[in-house]
Write an enzyme that holds these catalytic residues in place. Structure first.
Site, mmCIF file in Angstrom:
data_model
loop_
_atom_site.group_PDB
_atom_site.id
_atom_site.type_symbol
_atom_site.label_atom_id
_atom_site.label_comp_id
_atom_site.label_asym_id
_atom_site.label_seq_id
_atom_site.Cartn_x
_atom_site.Cartn_y
_atom_site.Cartn_z
ATOM 1 C CD GLU A 1 -2.451 -1.293 2.727
ATOM 2 O OE1 GLU A 1 -3.498 -1.964 2.813
ATOM 3 O OE2 GLU A 1 -1.911 -0.737 3.710
ATOM 4 C CG ASP B 1 -4.888 -4.601 8.306
ATOM 5 O OD1 ASP B 1 -5.230 -5.665 7.745
ATOM 6 O OD2 ASP B 1 -3.767 -4.425 8.790
#
Length: 335
Positions: free
Chosen positions: A56, A227
């Site tokens: 990410e 998450d």
């Protein structure tokens, strides 16, 4: 010149400032930045999802600074003696776009995640917190407990992990923290008679490490393990029984516990910090901080580290940007 902050530099900073003082300072910085929520340009993180994990980028900026973090999440890494999460971060000034600092963020991510959980608990947990629990005693666990200890007068910590060596590691690392440490046989035992429960597992799938039948009135839940899409930790029946607070709703809908159901989200964290919405309203209320991590938290800790690094002259300056007498003559930097 760019300041570069390494793992060794973070160790020096913590030794200089003190671990509990650093947590208190960081919680204060997070509270300040969250209270300035509307001053930021925000977006969900850019994620590349892989069969074995996720990679990410997490950007954010205000009128003064821009930051981003590169971070991964590979739950199977520990099988080859690698960390599940590693990260690097950058802080730049917006007026010129020039980078100011590049920093390690594996440790800093653990710090800021734990500090954000503690900040949420400040508004969502009962005031007289004495006993906390944690399910999942991996890399994040000690940070979570010590961040809570920085805000609350914690006496007792109950804990469980499916990996016995991880439980022994947790006990060893916190042996001098002034806490009564109680190893539990399962997650259900951890949640009994605690004021705050933190769930922090790394499994990249939907699990039920907390069941709705084990949830008692007054409990605050810090759910930090869910998450990424498809990864959750809580029985979805819990969602309908709790007051839910998230960091950034567009991101949490895709990655948090609330991805399981069309749950009623009470507020984003900034709204309860600024008083726009209420936090805990009674000692019987059950609250949930459905945390997935958001870029404003990286922004806050990078700003803090940059200020401390200058104050204590920690880090190394490197010529990663050309310094030219004629900014139009980039070619001259080669000679």
């Amino acid at each position: 010149m760019i300041r570069v902050i390494t793992i060794s530099d973070i160790k020096k900073l913590i030794a200089q400032v003190g671990l509990q003082n650093f947590f208190r300072d960081l919680i204060g910085e997070l509270e300040k930045e969250y209270s300035r929520w509307e001053h930021f340009q925000k977006s969900p993180r850019h994620a590349v999802h892989l069969d074995n994990g996720v990679i990410e980028l997490m950007p954010i900026c205000d009128d003064e600074f821009y930051s981003f973090k590169y971070v991964n999440g590979h739950p199977n890494n520990t099988q080859s003696n690698k960390l599940t999460v590693v990260a690097l971060g950058l802080l730049a000034e917006t007026k010129s776009g020039y980078p100011l600092m590049i920093s390690e963020m594996t440790l800093l991510t653990a710090f800021r995640t734990a500090a954000t959980s503690a900040l949420a608990a400040k508004y969502l947990a009962r005031k007289n917190v004495k006993t906390v629990g944690i399910i999942g005693t991996g890399a994040q666990s000690e940070f979570q407990i010590l961040a809570q200890k920085a805000l609350f007068d914690i006496k007792t910590v109950k804990y469980f992990d499916i990996d016995p060596p991880a439980m022994k590691k947790f006990q060893h690392n916190l042996r001098d923290a002034g806490l009564e440490l109680i190893a539990c046989r399962d997650g259900k035992s951890v949640v009994e008679n605690v004021d705050i429960i933190t769930t922090a597992t790394a499994s990249k799938k939907q699990t039920h490490i907390l069941d709705v039948h084990g949830i008692n009135p007054g409990l605050h839940i810090n759910g930090i393990g869910g998450d990424t899409p498809g990864k959750t930790e809580l029985d979805k029946s819990i969602l309908s029984k709790t007051k839910i607070v998230v960091e950034y709703l567009p991101q949490s809908k895709a990655e948090g516990e609330i991805q399981q159901a069309n749950a009623d989200v009470h507020a984003e964290l900034w709204e309860i910090i600024t008083g726009k919405k209420k936090g805990r309203e009674s000692d019987q209320e059950i609250t949930l901080f459905d945390s997935v991590g958001f870029a404003i938290e990286d922004f806050a800790i990078l700003k803090l580290i940059y200020a401390l690094a200058i104050k204590y002259n920690i880090g190394t300056t490197m010529d990663l940007i050309p310094e030219l007498s004629d900014p139009k003559n980039l070619f001259s930097a080669l000679f």
